[in-house]
Design a protein around this motif. Structure first.
Motif, short mmCIF file in Angstrom:
data_model
loop_
_atom_site.label_atom_id
_atom_site.label_comp_id
_atom_site.label_asym_id
_atom_site.label_seq_id
_atom_site.Cartn_x
_atom_site.Cartn_y
_atom_site.Cartn_z
N ILE A 376 0.87 -1.17 0.00
CA ILE A 376 0.00 0.00 0.00
C ILE A 376 0.90 1.22 0.00
CG2 ILE A 376 -0.25 0.16 2.54
CD1 ILE A 376 -3.23 0.94 1.96
N VAL A 377 0.60 2.20 -0.85
CA VAL A 377 1.42 3.40 -0.95
C VAL A 377 0.97 4.42 0.10
CG1 VAL A 377 2.00 5.37 -2.43
CG2 VAL A 377 1.95 3.06 -3.38
N ASP A 378 1.94 4.89 0.88
CA ASP A 378 1.64 5.89 1.91
C ASP A 378 1.81 7.32 1.41
OD1 ASP A 378 0.94 4.13 3.94
OD2 ASP A 378 2.98 3.96 4.72
N ARG A 379 2.86 7.55 0.58
CA ARG A 379 3.17 8.94 0.19
C ARG A 379 4.19 8.94 -0.94
NH1 ARG A 379 6.11 7.33 4.46
NH2 ARG A 379 8.34 7.84 4.51
N GLU A 380 4.44 10.11 -1.49
CA GLU A 380 5.53 10.31 -2.45
C GLU A 380 6.60 11.16 -1.77
OE1 GLU A 380 6.28 11.93 -7.03
OE2 GLU A 380 4.33 12.20 -6.05
N GLU A 381 7.86 10.75 -1.90
CA GLU A 381 8.92 11.44 -1.17
C GLU A 381 10.27 11.19 -1.82
OE1 GLU A 381 8.88 11.55 3.35
OE2 GLU A 381 10.57 10.19 3.02
N GLY A 383 11.50 11.48 -4.72
CA GLY A 383 11.57 10.79 -5.99
C GLY A 383 11.06 9.36 -5.98
N TYR A 384 10.58 8.89 -4.82
CA TYR A 384 10.03 7.54 -4.71
C TYR A 384 8.58 7.61 -4.24
CZ TYR A 384 14.82 5.64 -4.76
OH TYR A 384 16.11 5.30 -5.10
N TYR A 385 7.83 6.58 -4.58
CA TYR A 385 6.57 6.32 -3.91
C TYR A 385 6.90 5.38 -2.74
CZ TYR A 385 4.29 8.45 -7.89
OH TYR A 385 3.90 9.34 -8.85
N VAL A 386 6.49 5.78 -1.55
CA VAL A 386 6.86 5.04 -0.35
C VAL A 386 5.67 4.18 0.08
CG1 VAL A 386 7.68 5.18 2.02
CG2 VAL A 386 8.41 6.90 0.34
N GLY A 387 5.90 2.87 0.11
CA GLY A 387 4.83 1.95 0.48
C GLY A 387 5.26 0.97 1.55
N ARG A 388 4.33 0.11 1.93
CA ARG A 388 4.59 -0.94 2.92
C ARG A 388 3.91 -2.22 2.48
NH1 ARG A 388 1.52 -0.18 6.63
NH2 ARG A 388 0.43 1.66 5.85
N SER A 389 4.52 -3.33 2.82
CA SER A 389 3.90 -4.63 2.60
C SER A 389 3.11 -5.03 3.84
CB SER A 389 4.96 -5.68 2.29
OG SER A 389 5.68 -6.01 3.47
N GLU A 390 2.49 -6.19 3.81
CA GLU A 390 1.75 -6.65 5.00
C GLU A 390 2.68 -6.89 6.18
OE1 GLU A 390 0.30 -10.78 5.26
OE2 GLU A 390 1.17 -11.10 3.27
N PRO A 410 -1.53 7.43 -3.30
CA PRO A 410 -1.48 7.04 -1.89
C PRO A 410 -2.80 6.40 -1.46
CG PRO A 410 -0.52 9.21 -2.18
CD PRO A 410 -1.15 8.83 -3.51
N GLY A 411 -2.68 5.36 -0.64
CA GLY A 411 -3.87 4.66 -0.18
C GLY A 411 -4.33 3.57 -1.11
N THR A 412 -3.57 3.33 -2.18
CA THR A 412 -3.92 2.30 -3.16
C THR A 412 -2.94 1.14 -3.07
OG1 THR A 412 -4.82 3.99 -4.63
CG2 THR A 412 -4.30 1.85 -5.62
N PHE A 413 -3.46 -0.07 -3.26
CA PHE A 413 -2.61 -1.27 -3.26
C PHE A 413 -2.04 -1.51 -4.65
CE2 PHE A 413 -5.39 -2.04 0.39
CZ PHE A 413 -4.48 -2.48 1.34
N TYR A 414 -0.78 -1.94 -4.70
CA TYR A 414 -0.12 -2.30 -5.96
C TYR A 414 0.70 -3.56 -5.75
CZ TYR A 414 -1.14 2.53 -7.36
OH TYR A 414 -1.76 3.72 -7.65
N LYS A 415 0.90 -4.29 -6.83
CA LYS A 415 1.87 -5.38 -6.82
C LYS A 415 3.20 -4.81 -7.30
CE LYS A 415 -0.70 -8.96 -5.63
NZ LYS A 415 -1.03 -10.00 -6.60
N VAL A 416 4.26 -5.04 -6.52
CA VAL A 416 5.58 -4.53 -6.90
C VAL A 416 6.59 -5.66 -6.85
CG1 VAL A 416 5.03 -2.23 -6.02
CG2 VAL A 416 6.26 -3.84 -4.54
N ARG A 417 7.62 -5.52 -7.68
CA ARG A 417 8.72 -6.49 -7.68
C ARG A 417 9.91 -5.87 -6.96
NH1 ARG A 417 8.32 -7.63 -12.30
NH2 ARG A 417 7.44 -9.73 -12.19
#
Length: 432
Positions: A376-381, A383-390, A410-417
């Motif tokens: 889930i993406v928390d914010r942009e900072e 030059g990166y989008y900052v997210g967290r996994s479960e 922000p607040g949206t779930f994404y699949k990332v590698r």
């Protein structure tokens, strides 16, 4: 100074933050503009929600109060109120030592602050909060207090006995939060393991999270601050089977040496601790365990400490924090033990544990390179989008730094590698 503006400053843990959010909602419902943790407080009223847990936190609270006392002397604010744990613990002393504060309130008396301002407490908003977190996650406090008697801990002195909230009340609050856009619940308490025993005469954490997971819009539920003695094992089955429950457990262990566990009054043994951790990893493959340890409790020998180092090396916790022991007034340890470990040695031991953990954390992170994770993406900072996994709780755990040529919300779930790893952060790109 801005009239009809209140600045609320929150110190300490997420449980305090929930209290501040409840208070803010009440002010807003009565027509006040409220700012939280503003870098430039300009309200005519300042409310400081304090922490009183250990020495450093108490010092921060006192320093913050004194800074605003000075601001009041300079005419920058009109009213100064103090609430929270420090105020609860040292109510009489603070009133005498810092008379410039208009009024001190105990941790559970903040509703009286509303009355002091000449406004009405809105009982119809008792489960309503003004979130200070990003809108997609919120803390859900399921109980107050603690019935344990650990030697070092002042929490029962401050909060009193364990008091669970009803499942109905918590589901109602979760539904309200979900309607506002909350997708992730951080379930918190002083002691999650004990949840429900006072109300329902049995442990009810698993039934609670099962009901919370039925709330439309909630996608992740993460559990914080369980206790190892008497841990509710049915929670592991729920975690293994329920896709909404994050494979994450925050469980404070504090030590592994039997002499230390006895001295700490933890009511659990080394053997029982190992058995519980192995059971967690067996029942919930891939679970990420967060724990905290104490270095330098009275009586801790070099042998005890080396035992603790070996424990960390063997168990390879995914998340770990260490506190040097703090000799807290009115605790069992304060009354019965001499604070006999040199402060520098406490810090050296804490640093050694964290240095060991740095390598363990990097190894865990490097093992994720190439994996595809839901974040889930928390914010942009920067030059990166900052997210967290479960596996990552806000503020305290690693983050996933995502490179993307397209905008991520922000607040949206994404699949990332996962493409790279450091000691405590991961790098990723959006998986097509």
């Amino acid at each position: 100074m801005i009239k009809k503006r209140v600045d609320v400053i929150t110190l300490g843990c997420s449980k305090n933050l929930v209290d501040s959010e409840l208070l803010i909602k009440q002010f807003q419902a009565n027509g006040y503009l409220v700012e939280h943790d503003s870098p430039n407080p300009q309200g005519e009223v300042i409310v400081i929600n304090t922490c009183g847990f250990i020495g450093d936190a108490k010092e921060e609270s006192i320093e913050t109060i004194l800074n605003f006392v000075e601001a009041r002397k300079q005419g920058k604010i009109s009213k100064l109120f103090v609430m929270g744990c420090l105020s609860e613990r040292y109510f009489d002393e603070l009133g005498k030592e810092i008379p410039e504060v208009d009024k001190f309130y105990g941790k559970f008396k903040w509703k009286d602050l509303i009355s002091e301002m000449g406004i009405a407490y809105r009982a119809d908003l008792k489960n309503e909060r003004s979130l200070t977190t990003p809108g997609h996650y919120a803390y859900l406090k399921v109980s107050e207090g603690c019935n344990r008697s650990c030697s070092y801990c002042a929490i029962p002195i401050i909060t009193g006995k364990h008091q669970s909230r009803s499942i109905e009340s918590l589901v109602d609050e979760a539904e309200r939060l979900a309607k506002k856009g909350v997708k992730e619940l951080q379930v918190i308490a002083q002691d999650l393991s004990y949840y429900g025993v006072d109300l329902y005469k049995k442990q009810m954490l698993a039934p609670l999270i099962r009901e919370l997971s039925k709330v439309d819009g909630i996608e992740w539920i993460r559990l914080h601050y369980a206790y190892p003695a008497g841990f509710p094992m049915d929670v592991l089955d729920e975690m293994a089977q329920n896709p909404k429950v994050c494979k994450y457990m925050d469980i404070a262990l504090q030590h592994i040496s039997d002499p230390m566990l006895t001295a700490m009054r933890r009511k659990v043994t080394r053997e029982q601790t190992y058995a519980l951790l192995h059971k967690m990893r067996e029942t919930v493959p891939g679970i990420h365990l967060r724990t905290t340890l104490i270095a330098g409790h009275p009586g801790e020998t070099e042998a005890d400490f080396q035992d603790l180092m070996a424990f960390v090396e063997e168990m390879k916790f995914e998340r770990l924090g260490v506190f040097p022991y703090s000799h807290e007034e009115d605790t069992y340890a304060y009354r019965h033990y001499e604070d006999d470990v040199d402060p520098e040695l406490k810090q050296e031991r804490a640093d050694a544990l964290m240095e060991l953990q740095n390598g363990i954390s990097r190894a865990h992170n490097e093992a994720k390179v190439g994996q595809v994770l839901k974040v889930i993406v928390d914010r942009e900072e920067n030059g990166y989008y900052v997210g967290r996994s479960e596996f990552d709780s806000p503020e305290v755990d690693p983050e996933v730094l995502i490179s993307s040529t397209r905008a991520l919300a922000p607040g949206t779930f994404y699949k990332v590698r996962i493409t790279g790893a450091e000691d405590y952060d991961l790098f990723a790109e959006v998986a097509e």
